[in-house]
Write a protein that holds these residues in place. Structure first.
Motif, mmCIF file in Angstrom:
data_model
loop_
_atom_site.group_PDB
_atom_site.id
_atom_site.type_symbol
_atom_site.label_atom_id
_atom_site.label_comp_id
_atom_site.label_asym_id
_atom_site.label_seq_id
_atom_site.Cartn_x
_atom_site.Cartn_y
_atom_site.Cartn_z
ATOM 1 N N ASN A 1 -6.189 3.591 2.761
ATOM 2 C CA ASN A 1 -4.865 2.955 2.878
ATOM 3 C C ASN A 1 -4.618 2.384 4.264
ATOM 4 O O ASN A 1 -3.810 1.472 4.424
ATOM 5 C CB ASN A 1 -3.759 3.954 2.533
ATOM 6 C CG ASN A 1 -3.665 5.086 3.525
ATOM 7 O OD1 ASN A 1 -4.678 5.628 3.950
ATOM 8 N ND2 ASN A 1 -2.464 5.445 3.910
ATOM 9 N N ARG B 1 0.596 -2.631 9.567
ATOM 10 C CA ARG B 1 -0.209 -2.846 8.361
ATOM 11 C C ARG B 1 0.495 -3.797 7.405
ATOM 12 O O ARG B 1 1.641 -3.570 7.030
ATOM 13 C CB ARG B 1 -0.448 -1.509 7.653
ATOM 14 C CG ARG B 1 -1.315 -1.617 6.408
ATOM 15 C CD ARG B 1 -1.405 -0.303 5.654
ATOM 16 N NE ARG B 1 -0.148 0.036 5.020
ATOM 17 C CZ ARG B 1 0.097 1.161 4.361
ATOM 18 N NH1 ARG B 1 -0.853 2.082 4.260
ATOM 19 N NH2 ARG B 1 1.263 1.408 3.816
ATOM 20 N N LYS C 1 2.063 3.025 -6.985
ATOM 21 C CA LYS C 1 1.275 2.069 -6.195
ATOM 22 C C LYS C 1 0.669 0.993 -7.087
ATOM 23 O O LYS C 1 -0.038 0.111 -6.624
ATOM 24 C CB LYS C 1 0.168 2.797 -5.439
ATOM 25 C CG LYS C 1 0.713 3.714 -4.343
ATOM 26 C CD LYS C 1 -0.387 4.203 -3.457
ATOM 27 C CE LYS C 1 0.048 5.370 -2.598
ATOM 28 N NZ LYS C 1 0.919 4.956 -1.486
ATOM 29 N N ALA D 1 0.836 -1.200 0.000
ATOM 30 C CA ALA D 1 0.000 0.000 0.000
ATOM 31 C C ALA D 1 0.874 1.255 0.000
ATOM 32 O O ALA D 1 0.439 2.325 -0.428
ATOM 33 C CB ALA D 1 -0.936 0.003 1.198
ATOM 34 N N ALA D 2 2.116 1.120 0.484
ATOM 35 C CA ALA D 2 3.038 2.269 0.444
ATOM 36 C C ALA D 2 3.584 2.434 -0.968
ATOM 37 O O ALA D 2 3.536 3.515 -1.556
ATOM 38 C CB ALA D 2 4.173 2.078 1.433
ATOM 39 N N ASP E 1 -9.985 10.110 -4.711
ATOM 40 C CA ASP E 1 -8.585 9.745 -4.488
ATOM 41 C C ASP E 1 -8.485 8.241 -4.772
ATOM 42 O O ASP E 1 -8.889 7.412 -3.960
ATOM 43 C CB ASP E 1 -8.212 10.081 -3.038
ATOM 44 C CG ASP E 1 -6.869 9.481 -2.630
ATOM 45 O OD1 ASP E 1 -6.275 8.726 -3.421
ATOM 46 O OD2 ASP E 1 -6.427 9.768 -1.502
ATOM 47 N N VAL F 1 -11.790 9.321 -0.592
ATOM 48 C CA VAL F 1 -10.886 8.225 -0.909
ATOM 49 C C VAL F 1 -11.721 7.019 -1.369
ATOM 50 O O VAL F 1 -12.765 6.718 -0.783
ATOM 51 C CB VAL F 1 -10.004 7.882 0.325
ATOM 52 C CG1 VAL F 1 -10.788 7.264 1.465
ATOM 53 C CG2 VAL F 1 -8.842 6.999 -0.068
ATOM 54 N N ILE G 1 -10.415 3.726 -1.775
ATOM 55 C CA ILE G 1 -10.046 2.638 -0.860
ATOM 56 C C ILE G 1 -9.093 3.224 0.179
ATOM 57 O O ILE G 1 -8.082 3.842 -0.171
ATOM 58 C CB ILE G 1 -9.365 1.476 -1.607
ATOM 59 C CG1 ILE G 1 -10.353 0.841 -2.602
ATOM 60 C CG2 ILE G 1 -8.835 0.430 -0.621
ATOM 61 C CD1 ILE G 1 -9.813 -0.349 -3.376
ATOM 62 N N THR H 1 -0.601 11.222 -6.683
ATOM 63 C CA THR H 1 -1.933 11.548 -6.151
ATOM 64 C C THR H 1 -1.915 12.878 -5.398
ATOM 65 O O THR H 1 -2.792 13.728 -5.577
ATOM 66 C CB THR H 1 -2.402 10.421 -5.204
ATOM 67 O OG1 THR H 1 -2.259 9.177 -5.880
ATOM 68 C CG2 THR H 1 -3.833 10.617 -4.784
ATOM 69 N N THR H 2 -0.907 13.054 -4.555
ATOM 70 C CA THR H 2 -0.799 14.282 -3.756
ATOM 71 C C THR H 2 -0.796 15.505 -4.669
ATOM 72 O O THR H 2 -1.501 16.496 -4.427
ATOM 73 C CB THR H 2 0.514 14.254 -2.942
ATOM 74 O OG1 THR H 2 0.525 13.052 -2.163
ATOM 75 C CG2 THR H 2 0.648 15.455 -2.035
ATOM 76 N N HIS I 1 -6.458 10.158 3.567
ATOM 77 C CA HIS I 1 -5.004 10.319 3.695
ATOM 78 C C HIS I 1 -4.727 11.819 3.886
ATOM 79 O O HIS I 1 -5.488 12.662 3.392
ATOM 80 C CB HIS I 1 -4.364 9.822 2.389
ATOM 81 C CG HIS I 1 -2.876 9.749 2.393
ATOM 82 N ND1 HIS I 1 -2.082 10.838 2.133
ATOM 83 C CD2 HIS I 1 -2.033 8.707 2.591
ATOM 84 C CE1 HIS I 1 -0.803 10.460 2.185
ATOM 85 N NE2 HIS I 1 -0.757 9.183 2.465
ATOM 86 N N ALA J 1 -5.720 6.444 -5.243
ATOM 87 C CA ALA J 1 -4.351 5.923 -5.044
ATOM 88 C C ALA J 1 -4.341 4.426 -4.727
ATOM 89 O O ALA J 1 -3.531 3.677 -5.271
ATOM 90 C CB ALA J 1 -3.656 6.704 -3.931
ATOM 91 N N GLN J 2 -5.251 3.992 -3.859
ATOM 92 C CA GLN J 2 -5.241 2.580 -3.445
ATOM 93 C C GLN J 2 -6.205 1.742 -4.273
ATOM 94 O O GLN J 2 -6.278 0.524 -4.082
ATOM 95 C CB GLN J 2 -5.615 2.452 -1.957
ATOM 96 C CG GLN J 2 -4.674 3.136 -0.997
ATOM 97 C CD GLN J 2 -3.294 2.455 -0.931
ATOM 98 O OE1 GLN J 2 -3.117 1.320 -1.373
ATOM 99 N NE2 GLN J 2 -2.303 3.163 -0.401
ATOM 100 N N SER K 1 -3.001 13.714 2.413
ATOM 101 C CA SER K 1 -2.933 14.444 1.142
ATOM 102 C C SER K 1 -4.317 14.801 0.608
ATOM 103 O O SER K 1 -4.431 15.564 -0.346
ATOM 104 C CB SER K 1 -2.164 13.629 0.095
ATOM 105 O OG SER K 1 -2.857 12.429 -0.176
HETATM 106 N N1 7TS Z 1 -4.129 8.781 -1.005
HETATM 107 C C1 7TS Z 1 -4.050 7.529 -0.497
HETATM 108 C C2 7TS Z 1 -5.302 6.784 -0.198
HETATM 109 C C3 7TS Z 1 -2.791 6.977 -0.246
HETATM 110 O O1 7TS Z 1 -2.730 5.748 0.256
HETATM 111 C C4 7TS Z 1 -1.630 7.729 -0.521
HETATM 112 C C5 7TS Z 1 -0.264 7.199 -0.188
HETATM 113 C C6 7TS Z 1 -1.776 8.990 -1.098
HETATM 114 C C7 7TS Z 1 -3.043 9.482 -1.305
HETATM 115 C C8 7TS Z 1 -0.597 9.802 -1.510
HETATM 116 O O2 7TS Z 1 0.000 9.230 -2.622
HETATM 117 P P1 7TS Z 1 1.381 9.786 -3.198
HETATM 118 O O3 7TS Z 1 1.738 8.805 -4.263
HETATM 119 O O4 7TS Z 1 1.103 11.135 -3.742
HETATM 120 O O5 7TS Z 1 2.333 9.810 -2.059
HETATM 121 N N2 7TS Z 1 -0.244 6.236 0.834
HETATM 122 C C9 7TS Z 1 0.852 5.755 1.459
HETATM 123 C C10 7TS Z 1 0.787 4.734 2.413
HETATM 124 O O6 7TS Z 1 -0.241 4.173 2.754
HETATM 125 N N3 7TS Z 1 2.024 4.484 2.883
HETATM 126 O O7 7TS Z 1 2.885 5.291 2.243
HETATM 127 C C11 7TS Z 1 2.163 6.095 1.365
#
Ligand code: 7TS
Length: 412
Positions: free
Chosen positions: A181, A385, A232, A36-37, A206, A177, A179, A100-101, A129, A208-209, A131
């Motif tokens: 995280n 997690r 991701k 998920a990271a 969002d 969101v 899903i 995503t951010t 999240h 991302a997940q 972000s």
């Molecule tokens: N939204 C969700 C749901 C996320 O899980 C994350 C990153 C972001 C936004 C931001 O994404 P980025 O690619 O812009 O950083 N989540 C995680 C996590 O769960 N562990 O490290 C980053």
């Protein structure tokens, strides 16, 4: 307890495509449960990155020479694949971002700052999240709008009745969101988008997940904006996609000024480029965008349906085994969940568990997972997690659960 894997996926063959997975870590075979990271990258993504720098490195859109042409063609190919991947109507509705951010900040600043007025409301949920929280706090402060938060229940699900109560003609943006995280919850976003639209609000998802785990169809969802990250979903870091409906993107101001986002510049007046270039100032992560195309191909070749079946089987198997450990406290037990298990073990700090698992070559994440309000909601400091991907196996879960049991024995 054994659950048959989806026969469509040959996990061992899939694992061969990921060179990083075959290494030992701390004298044990690596078990990577921090997907998920960020997910690991298949060879075809890694090769696309090096191939670009080996053979095609040139800046895009402005060159007339052969390398610039090659780089531009490959870069724009990814835009087409992205539109296809999420079923966007038009290729121009796909904007390349850093992730995503970056995509959420773009909407908060370019759409929010232009259209939010004092007293307007922005709705997010408790499980966002950071972000998808902080950019809205920033824009609400600037525009004197109000940020409202949809509560979640003890299973970590959005309380839909409360969402409906919060919606009004003052609601201008709903940012949700898909899903979670840190909980794994799959939110009923389609239903929520329909409800929000009844009040004229625009909806950002969002994703991302969501993109690594299930088929996304922005046309079916009818969301106004959709943001996700390449890293991701088996792609490179530093690249993301923002989808937006054409009419909204055209009505928005540019996010940043610079090269590529203009048609004409004089000191008196600058005219902006058309979408999507209006939002793509400066030299982007060209190699990353080109390699993202390979991530799409990788997922398409295996098929999201098969990936989903496989990951759901892993989730069920791991949840069953972990539930048998005395003191196991799952955080996030929604009816609809992705392959993320957040938990605490009574009397054991997540950080200690994470460090001791790492000593056995098992990578998990510990802490608040950039969702501090979720931790506050459950009155905990953090969780451990484990998050699975297409290359995760039942055998890895067995080893992981045995390792957790060993830590429990040692620390109790
Ligand atoms: N939204 C969700 C749901 C996320 O899980 C994350 C990153 C972001 C936004 C931001 O994404 P980025 O690619 O812009 O950083 N989540 C995680 C996590 O769960 N562990 O490290 C980053």
């Amino acid at each position: 307890m054994k659950i048959e894997l989806n026969q469509g996926i040959d996990v061992e063959s899939v694992r061969m495509l990921f060179p990083i997975l075959s290494q030992p870590v701390n004298c044990n075979p690596l078990i990577y449960f921090d997907n998920a990271a960020t997910t690991q990258k298949p060879l075809q993504v890694i090769n696309a990155l090096t191939n670009y720098y080996h053979n095609d490195n040139a800046n895009i859109h402005r060159g007339i020479h052969t390398l610039a042409e090659r780089a531009t063609v490959d870069f724009e190919k990814t835009r087409k694949s992205a539109a296809h991947f999420i079923n966007a109507h038009e290729v121009e509705e796909i904007i390349f971002t850093k992730g995503t951010t970056d995509g959420i900040n773009l909407i908060a600043q370019s759409y929010g700052e232009k259209f939010l007025k004092p007293g307007d409301e922005v709705l997010i949920s408790t499980m966002e999240h950071h972000s998808n929280i902080v950019p809205w706090q920033m824009v609400c402060e600037k525009t004197k709008s109000i940020l409202k938060v949809i509560p979640i229940n003890d299973r970590g699900e959005i309380i839909l009745d409360e969402f409906e109560k919060l919606l009004s003609e003052r609601t201008k943006i709903v940012s949700l969101v898909y899903i979670s995280n840190s909980l794994g919850t799959i939110n009923p976003v389609k239903e929520m988008i329909t409800l929000a639209h009844q009040f004229g609000a625009k909806v950002l998802i969002d994703g991302a997940q969501a993109t690594p785990h299930q088929k996304i169809d922005v046309t079916l969802l009818n969301c106004d904006f959709f943001a996700f990250s390449a890293h991701k979903m088996y792609g490179p870091t530093g690249v993301g996609i923002l989808y937006g409906k054409r009419a909204l993107l055209e009505a928005m101001n540019p996010y940043q000024g610079g090269g590529d986002m203009i048609k004409n510049v004089t000191f008196e007046k600058t005219t902006y480029n058309d979408i999507p270039y209006k939002f793509e100032a400066g030299t982007p992560n060209i190699a990353g965008v080109i390699a993202l195309n390979e991530a799409f191909q990788f997922i398409n070749t295996i098929g999201l349906e098969g990936i989903q079946h496989h990951e759901q089987a892993l989730l069920k198997y791991a949840t069953g085994l972990l539930n048998e450990i005395p003191g196991f406290e799952p955080v996030g037990t929604a009816e609809h969940k992705a392959s993320v298990i957040s938990f605490n073990i009574e009397g054991i700090h997540p950080f200690d568990l994470g460090v001791l698992l790492d000593a056995k070559g098992i990578a998990v994440r510990t802490g608040h997972h950039c969702t501090q309000p979720v931790m506050d909601r459950f009155k905990i400091e953090g969780t451990t997690r484990a998050s699975f991907a297409v290359y995760s196996t039942m055998e890895e879960i067995d080893l992981f659960v045995q390792a957790v049991q060993a830590v429990v024995k040692k620390l109790r």
